[in-house]
Every structure is written in structure tokens, then in C-alpha cells.
Design a protein around this motif. Structure first.
Motif, mmCIF file in Angstrom:
data_model
loop_
_atom_site.group_PDB
_atom_site.id
_atom_site.type_symbol
_atom_site.label_atom_id
_atom_site.label_comp_id
_atom_site.label_asym_id
_atom_site.label_seq_id
_atom_site.Cartn_x
_atom_site.Cartn_y
_atom_site.Cartn_z
ATOM 1 N N VAL A 170 5.692 -33.909 57.293
ATOM 2 C CA VAL A 170 5.820 -35.325 56.962
ATOM 3 C C VAL A 170 4.851 -35.617 55.819
ATOM 4 C CG1 VAL A 170 6.512 -35.949 59.299
ATOM 5 C CG2 VAL A 170 4.107 -36.063 58.664
ATOM 6 N N TRP A 171 5.058 -36.767 55.166
ATOM 7 C CA TRP A 171 4.259 -37.103 53.994
ATOM 8 C C TRP A 171 3.724 -38.528 54.103
ATOM 9 C CZ3 TRP A 171 8.680 -34.326 54.187
ATOM 10 C CH2 TRP A 171 8.662 -33.050 53.622
ATOM 11 N N LEU B 164 2.016 -46.289 53.872
ATOM 12 C CA LEU B 164 1.670 -44.991 53.312
ATOM 13 C C LEU B 164 2.894 -44.185 52.909
ATOM 14 C CD1 LEU B 164 -1.094 -43.981 55.887
ATOM 15 C CD2 LEU B 164 -1.410 -45.050 53.651
ATOM 16 N N SER B 165 4.052 -44.821 52.910
ATOM 17 C CA SER B 165 5.288 -44.114 52.594
ATOM 18 C C SER B 165 5.367 -43.766 51.110
ATOM 19 C CB SER B 165 6.494 -44.970 52.989
ATOM 20 O OG SER B 165 7.694 -44.392 52.545
ATOM 21 N N PHE B 166 5.801 -42.542 50.801
ATOM 22 C CA PHE B 166 6.117 -42.154 49.432
ATOM 23 C C PHE B 166 7.550 -42.586 49.131
ATOM 24 C CE2 PHE B 166 2.664 -39.020 49.982
ATOM 25 C CZ PHE B 166 2.008 -39.174 48.769
ATOM 26 N N TYR C 279 -4.527 -35.011 55.201
ATOM 27 C CA TYR C 279 -3.715 -34.503 54.107
ATOM 28 C C TYR C 279 -2.529 -35.419 53.828
ATOM 29 C CZ TYR C 279 -6.329 -30.399 55.609
ATOM 30 O OH TYR C 279 -7.330 -29.548 55.989
ATOM 31 N N ARG C 280 -1.955 -35.253 52.652
ATOM 32 C CA ARG C 280 -0.765 -36.036 52.302
ATOM 33 C C ARG C 280 0.514 -35.362 52.772
ATOM 34 N NH1 ARG C 280 -2.484 -38.094 46.177
ATOM 35 N NH2 ARG C 280 -3.782 -39.825 46.918
ATOM 36 N N GLN C 281 0.455 -34.072 53.011
ATOM 37 C CA GLN C 281 1.566 -33.359 53.634
ATOM 38 C C GLN C 281 0.991 -32.562 54.799
ATOM 39 O OE1 GLN C 281 4.342 -31.008 51.222
ATOM 40 N NE2 GLN C 281 4.327 -29.422 52.793
ATOM 41 N N GLY D 282 7.548 -48.769 61.883
ATOM 42 C CA GLY D 282 6.659 -47.633 61.674
ATOM 43 C C GLY D 282 5.195 -47.976 61.658
ATOM 44 N N GLY D 283 4.861 -49.224 61.980
ATOM 45 C CA GLY D 283 3.453 -49.621 62.005
ATOM 46 C C GLY D 283 2.804 -49.495 60.633
#
Length: 424
Positions: A122-123, A62-64, A133-135, A56-57
Motif C-alpha cells: 500500500v502507499w 495521505l492518498s497518492f 515508509y511511503r510504500q 478511510g479516516g
């Protein structure tokens, strides 16, 4: 007192905003389906290990993550230094990794060449700022199982069609190939181990210019001779290359593999044939796109009204093989939905069929709802409002919500005597 604001980096959408977004989504969905793509849906969560498998590079950072259920305080403290021990799931940060997993799971039920649409939130744990944005919503189309230029051309033609249908004619697509970039860095003399860092710097070319790129590479300690060769190449007189064999070769140093150039030329010819005119493609030998999983053609959607891209994508032939154990060609295009929505006017094409019934207090409920049902059956969208002292405010709010007309309703008003009046 608890805050009533949404979480940072996330947004509420008022009715007019939501309706506008849904209208744009409907156009995107309809045009992509017209080009033979089928819509799928995947879970909002994926396994933690899958989201952090190196495919995912930078988005993986930045994954939650989602805390494992049932862990007590002692277990959490013991695992505090190991994120993988604390979490077993995460919110998806894009739609490409879930698609790769989806295909590996359902391959036996899918056609040999699978054309997928995904339109979903996506988040990412971004630092919230204007336009970030985060979402947020992603609108992706992907073709799995076709390694030819036809697949890339289909994605480009369909996405240009979306822009045209939305009223954003004049779009173009910047195109490059990761194999071109790798061959160029080889020609210039950059060692294989330093190329990922060099590409990160080259990706800043639009922002810092050739001198900024060269200066940063020297600061990074990149090979002096290679930086000198790149600097000389960047300083050469160059116009906008035509998207044909001669134009692409003129924009590149000697030594680029013939098969890569031939692939790009075939792509341009195919898009031109589909569009019935010269292909709106621009060859950009320094287009990088930061995702590490790209293996071939990469592209970005541009429009003359803005100086940023409205979407992009590329070929990622190595990703699905991580799940299947065998290589499967794949290429995808993601429309920048949030950016496109901001470019479009607020007008509601359905406004003429949207009516507000403004009734007097003494109108019988049965009469009122009979009028409403009559209009709804005729295909209208209908809201019922009691007459207010401040009629101007009521009508302005209705217009802002996308309604195009109103009708006064008194005792005895019938469908035949109902008078529709424009709101604007």
C-alpha cells in the motif's frame, strides 16, 4: 547526474532481505490458510472518489492521487484548486477499502461468511522517517458476513498462531469496543459533537499519561464537568482487569450497556477455548485506534519484547453498506509485517539445502551443469561460482545470501564424490 536512490520513503531489498521477507510471508500465508481464510487480490488503484469517500479516516489525506490522462496545461490550470477535477484514480492507502469494494462487486460468487487474506503493498504520502515508509506491505485477514464474537475470535486465534509459528510466543491482544468508549464519554458528560476530538486526545494516553490527556482536554475547551469526571476516573486505583464479566465491569464506570460487556466476555471465552488455556487477552477501556470507520470491537497485538503494537484491527460494520446500500457485518485484523520482520533472526531454515558449487576454471560446462541439475532435482537450491582468489569473501557473501553449504568442483567430480562443506 541523476540520482540512483529509490524515491524517498521507498526501499530496495537485496537478495538476502527479499528472501527473509518471503519466508515470513510464507509462514503468515500458510497459517492463515490453515485457519480457513482464502487469498484474494485487488488492483493497486481505486477510483479517486472511493478513496476519498470518508470511510478511510485520516489515511485519505495521505492518498497518492493519479493525474487524469490527456489533460493539457490549460485544463490542469483550470482545475488546480480542485483535486477531484485533476485526478480520477489513486493508489490504495490500505487494503480495507479495496476489500469492501471487492465484496460489493463479487458478493454473488462468495460464501455467506467470507474469510479473506490480502497480502500486498500500500502507499501513503507519509513524511519518511525511521520505521515509517511511503510504500509498505500489509497482511490482512477479514471476515465479512458474521456479526458475532466468533468472527473476532477467529481473527485473534489465527494471528496469535502466526506469532507462535514465527517464534514470537507470548503475544497478547489488547481489546476494547468503540461502543464502550462512546458509552463512557456519555457517562462522563461529553457532548456528542466533541467526542471525536476527545477520543483523539485519549488516544495519546500511553504517550502523555493521564495528566497530559486532562491538560490537553482543558486546553481544547472540552466541557469542564466532563473533564473532571474523566480525570477522577483516570486517577482511581486500578490494576490489570481480568478478561471476564467481573474484571471488565470493574474496569468501567456504571452505565455501560450489558450487551457490550456480554460480547466482550463471549469473545474472551471463545479465544480461551480455542487456545486451550486462559485467553491472552487484556481489556483496555482506553484503547481507541484512530480509524473512524470502527463500529465495535477493536484490538491491538502486543509482544513483551517491544513497546509498540505488532498489528491490530476491529469491526467496521458500516463500510460495505456504503457500496451495497445495506449493512453487512465485517471485522478485520492487520499484521504489522514490517515490524515483525525486524524482530526475527536472519537464519534461513532452508540453508542446509542451499549449496554453492565452487568450480575450477577448467571444469567442463556440461559436467558443471550436470552436477547442478542433480542437486536441484534432489530439492536443493544451487548457485554456481568460479573459484576466486579471495575465497573468504566469496563464501561470506554466499552465507549472507542464505546459503548453508558449498562444494569444491574439479575436473572429474561426480555426484558421488561431491563433498558438501558447511559455510558456518
Amino acid at each position: 547526474m541523476a540520482s540512483v536512490n529509490p524515491p524517498r520513503g521507498m526501499r530496495d531489498f537485496l537478495p538476502a532481505d527479499k528472501a527473509r521477507r518471503e519466508r515470513v510471508l510464507a509462514v503468515i500465508r500458510e497459517r492463515y490458510r490453515a485457519h480457513g481464510f482464502d487469498e484474494i487480490e485487488t488492483p493497486v488503484m481505486e477510483d479517486y472518489d472511493r478513496l476519498h469517500a470518508g470511510i478511510g479516516g485520516d489515511n485519505e489525506k495521505l492518498s497518492f492521487s493519479i493525474l487524469k490522462r490527456g489533460m493539457d496545461a490549460d485544463a490542469i490550470r483550470a482545475a488546480a484548486d480542485d483535486p477531484a477535477a485533476l485526478a480520477d484514480l489513486g493508489l490504495r492507502y490500505d487494503l480495507t477499502v479495496p476489500l469492501a469494494r471487492f465484496y460489493a462487486t463479487n458478493r454473488a460468487q462468495l460464501p455467506t461468511v467470507f474469510r479473506a487474506i490480502q497480502m500486498a503493498p500500500v502507499w501513503r504520502a507519509e513524511r519518511p522517517q525511521k520505521g515509517r515508509y511511503r510504500q509498505f506491505l500489509q497482511c490482512d485477514i477479514d471476515i465479512i458476513g458474521d456479526g458475532t464474537a466468533r468472527a473476532e475470535a477467529e481473527l485473534m486465534v489465527a494471528s496469535l498462531d502466526v506469532l507462535d509459528t514465527l517464534g514470537l510466543e507470548g503475544g497478547s491482544i489488547r481489546v476494547n469496543d468503540r461502543r464502550v468508549l462512546d458509552a463512557m464519554l456519555d457517562v462522563f458528560g461529553f457532548a456528542a459533537e466533541e467526542r471525536p476530538g476527545v477520543l483523539i486526545t485519549i488516544d495519546k494516553l500511553d504517550k502523555v499519561g493521564p495528566s497530559g490527556v486532562v491538560a490537553e482536554l482543558r486546553e481544547r475547551g472540552a466541557a469542564v464537568e466532563a473533564v473532571d469526571a474523566l480525570a477522577a476516573y483516570l486517577d482511581r486505583p486500578a490494576g490489570t482487569p481480568t478478561f471476564d464479566d467481573a474484571g471488565i465491569r470493574a474496569a468501567l464506570p456504571a452505565g455501560i450497556p450489558d450487551e457490550v460487556v456480554a460480547h466482550l466476555v463471549a469473545l474472551g471465552e471463545t479465544v480461551a477455548a480455542a487456545r486451550g488455556a486462559d485467553a491472552p487477552l487484556v481489556f483496555d477501556p482506553f484503547l481507541v485506534r484512530g480509524m473512524g470507520y470502527y463500529t465495535g470491537t477493536i484490538f491491538e497485538l502486543a509482544h513483551p519484547s517491544v513497546d509498540y503494537s505488532l498489528g491490530g484491527g476491529g469491526r467496521y460494520d458500516g463500510m460495505i453498506g456504503r457500496f451495497l446500500g445495506q449493512q453487512v457485518p465485517a471485522v478485520g485484523f492487520s499484521i504489522g509485517f514490517e515490524r515483525i520482520v525486524d524482530l526475527l533472526p536472519d537464519a534461513d531454515a532452508a540453508g542446509e539445502r542451499s549449496v554453492v558449487l565452487v568450480h575450477d576454471r577448467d571444469v567442463p560446462l556440461a559436467q558443471l551443469l550436470a552436477l547442478k541439475s542433480h542437486l536441484v532435482e534432489g530439492g536443493a537450491r544451487v548457485r554456481v561460482e568460479q573459484r576466486a582468489k579471495n575465497m573468504k569473501a566469496l563464501l561470506e557473501r554466499s552465507a549472507a545470501d542464505g546459503y548453508g553449504a558449498f562444494a569444491p568442483v574439479g575436473v572429474g567430480t561426480t555426484p558421488e564424490t561431491l563433498e558438501l562443506r558447511p559455510l558456518s
